[in-house]
Design a protein around this motif. Structure first.
Motif, PDB file in Angstrom:
ATOM      1  N   PRO A  76       0.807  -1.230   0.000  1.00  0.00           N
ATOM      2  CA  PRO A  76       0.000   0.000   0.000  1.00  0.00           C
ATOM      3  C   PRO A  76       0.835   1.274   0.000  1.00  0.00           C
ATOM      4  CG  PRO A  76      -0.011  -1.030   2.173  1.00  0.00           C
ATOM      5  CD  PRO A  76       0.679  -1.982   1.239  1.00  0.00           C
ATOM      6  N   GLU A  77       2.141   1.149   0.350  1.00  0.00           N
ATOM      7  CA  GLU A  77       3.008   2.325   0.409  1.00  0.00           C
ATOM      8  C   GLU A  77       3.963   2.371  -0.787  1.00  0.00           C
ATOM      9  OE1 GLU A  77       4.976   2.345   4.143  1.00  0.00           O
ATOM     10  OE2 GLU A  77       3.132   2.497   5.317  1.00  0.00           O
ATOM     11  N   LEU A  78       3.563   1.739  -1.881  1.00  0.00           N
ATOM     12  CA  LEU A  78       4.414   1.700  -3.081  1.00  0.00           C
ATOM     13  C   LEU A  78       4.577   3.107  -3.657  1.00  0.00           C
ATOM     14  CD1 LEU A  78       5.827  -0.305  -5.042  1.00  0.00           C
ATOM     15  CD2 LEU A  78       3.744  -0.217  -6.409  1.00  0.00           C
ATOM     16  N   ASP A  79       5.840   3.529  -3.840  1.00  0.00           N
ATOM     17  CA  ASP A  79       6.094   4.864  -4.375  1.00  0.00           C
ATOM     18  C   ASP A  79       6.291   4.795  -5.889  1.00  0.00           C
ATOM     19  OD1 ASP A  79       8.562   3.714  -4.637  1.00  0.00           O
ATOM     20  OD2 ASP A  79       9.533   4.907  -3.083  1.00  0.00           O
ATOM     21  N   SER A  80       6.582   5.947  -6.492  1.00  0.00           N
ATOM     22  CA  SER A  80       6.724   6.017  -7.948  1.00  0.00           C
ATOM     23  C   SER A  80       7.913   5.195  -8.443  1.00  0.00           C
ATOM     24  CB  SER A  80       6.892   7.480  -8.385  1.00  0.00           C
ATOM     25  OG  SER A  80       8.023   8.072  -7.758  1.00  0.00           O
ATOM     26  N   ASP A  81       9.005   5.145  -7.662  1.00  0.00           N
ATOM     27  CA  ASP A  81      10.159   4.334  -8.053  1.00  0.00           C
ATOM     28  C   ASP A  81       9.794   2.854  -8.060  1.00  0.00           C
ATOM     29  OD1 ASP A  81      11.710   6.568  -8.318  1.00  0.00           O
ATOM     30  OD2 ASP A  81      12.568   6.459  -6.308  1.00  0.00           O
ATOM     31  N   GLY A  82       9.057   2.421  -7.048  1.00  0.00           N
ATOM     32  CA  GLY A  82       8.611   1.031  -6.993  1.00  0.00           C
ATOM     33  C   GLY A  82       7.694   0.687  -8.148  1.00  0.00           C
ATOM     34  N   ARG A  83       6.827   1.638  -8.519  1.00  0.00           N
ATOM     35  CA  ARG A  83       5.911   1.406  -9.649  1.00  0.00           C
ATOM     36  C   ARG A  83       6.691   1.299 -10.952  1.00  0.00           C
ATOM     37  NH1 ARG A  83       3.471  -0.618 -12.414  1.00  0.00           N
ATOM     38  NH2 ARG A  83       1.337  -0.424 -13.186  1.00  0.00           N
ATOM     39  N   SER A  84       7.726   2.118 -11.111  1.00  0.00           N
ATOM     40  CA  SER A  84       8.569   2.058 -12.308  1.00  0.00           C
ATOM     41  C   SER A  84       9.295   0.723 -12.390  1.00  0.00           C
ATOM     42  CB  SER A  84       9.587   3.208 -12.289  1.00  0.00           C
ATOM     43  OG  SER A  84       8.930   4.453 -12.335  1.00  0.00           O
ATOM     44  N   LYS A  85       9.752   0.214 -11.228  1.00  0.00           N
ATOM     45  CA  LYS A  85      10.442  -1.085 -11.190  1.00  0.00           C
ATOM     46  C   LYS A  85       9.488  -2.194 -11.612  1.00  0.00           C
ATOM     47  CE  LYS A  85      13.852  -3.868 -10.153  1.00  0.00           C
ATOM     48  NZ  LYS A  85      13.203  -5.172 -10.357  1.00  0.00           N
ATOM     49  N   ILE A  86       8.237  -2.140 -11.180  1.00  0.00           N
ATOM     50  CA  ILE A  86       7.244  -3.150 -11.575  1.00  0.00           C
ATOM     51  C   ILE A  86       7.036  -3.114 -13.087  1.00  0.00           C
ATOM     52  CG2 ILE A  86       4.781  -3.716 -11.468  1.00  0.00           C
ATOM     53  CD1 ILE A  86       4.848  -3.039  -8.518  1.00  0.00           C
TER      54      ILE A  86
END
Length: 288
Positions: A76-86
């Motif tokens: 639930p605390e996924l940031d923009s960097d984490g979303r880009s990695k996905i």
């Protein structure tokens, strides 16, 4: 032994040896050819299984990456960097899946054209084909779930933004209403007082009189309101008059106040503020 017979015997012997030598050479050549064919077949099989092993290893990589993406996307605390990695991992998965499907298709074509027929090869190919199809379906489902989550997050973001604006507007409205209520409250509980000599009060048209024997009239003309002191009627309990004589000219219930002397000068003490200001919001006091 006769010479003729000896010559014939030797001739037959050498002919038999020569025949055996030719037959040996032919058999050896045939054996060498079979060995080469066997080696070529073995090399071909080794290449097939090497390719299939590589595809199987890649399938394991796909499964591992799917697990990482599934876990990360649920944060639930996924940031923009984490979303880009996905997103990068999804691209990697699709590329790897496409490459392995292409390699498996090439391998099937080669095996179909090959003279080698192996039940084990067929079973392995079928198993790898099924595994790739299953992983392809998992990736598609994963992409759908992530897209749905993104859509939900976007909707929630919009909702939060709208709610934020509504809350801000509501806060502004409440503050505005509170300000108006406060102003109305202050207006309702505002009172004015003035004290001065009769001459001063007349000069400000607070007190008027038509003659020496006529009664004084209070606040009947266009008096100077700026001469009065504004107070909060709820909070003002005493008014020092700085005079040895004081007379209240406006109407106020006598039970609601007293005139007391402090250090020789009068002080107006309001004992019941509500009653005192119930008749008039203006207080006029004549002093010497």
């Amino acid at each position: 032994m006769k010479p003729a017979f000896l010559i014939l015997t030797l001739t037959l012997f050498f002919s038999a040896c020569n025949f055996q030598s030719e037959e040996y050479k032919a058999l050896k050549a045939q054996n060498d050819s079979l060995l080469r064919a066997k080696q070529a077949m073995q090399d071909e099989l080794d290449e097939y299984f090497s390719t299939m092993n590589q595809i199987e290893q890649n399938i394991e990589k796909i499964k591992e990456t799917e697990g990482v993406i599934s876990t990360s996307s649920g944060d639930p605390e996924l940031d923009s960097d984490g979303r880009s990695k996905i997103n990068e991992d999804l691209v990697y998965l699709n590329d790897l899946l496409k490459t392995n499907k292409e390699e498996l298709a090439k391998l099937k074509r080669r095996i179909n054209r090959s003279a080698i027929k192996s039940t084990e090869l067929e079973r392995t190919l079928a198993r790898l084909t099924k595994a790739l199809e299953e992983e392809s379906a998992k990736i598609a489902l994963l992409e759908t779930e992530i897209a749905q989550k993104d859509s939900l997050i976007a909707e929630l973001g919009t909702t939060v933004e709208v709610l934020g604006k509504d809350i801000e507007n509501l806060k502004t409205n409440v503050e505005s209403k509170e300000s108006k209520i406060q102003e109305q409250d202050e207006t309702i509980h505002t009172a004015w007082y003035v004290f001065g000599t009769l001459k001063e009060l007349k000069e400000q048209k607070i007190v008027t009189s038509d003659g020496i024997f006529r009664p004084k009239r209070v606040l009947e003309s266009d008096f100077n309101k700026n001469y009065f002191v504004r107070i909060d009627a709820r909070k003002t309990k005493s008014i020092p008059l700085y005079s040895t004589r004081a007379k209240i000219l406006t109407s106020h219930p006598k039970s609601s106040y007293t005139l007391e002397k402090e250090s020789g000068n009068f002080v107006l003490l309001i004992v019941d503020t509500e009653a005192f200001w119930s008749v008039s919001k203006y207080l006029v006091i004549e002093v010497d």
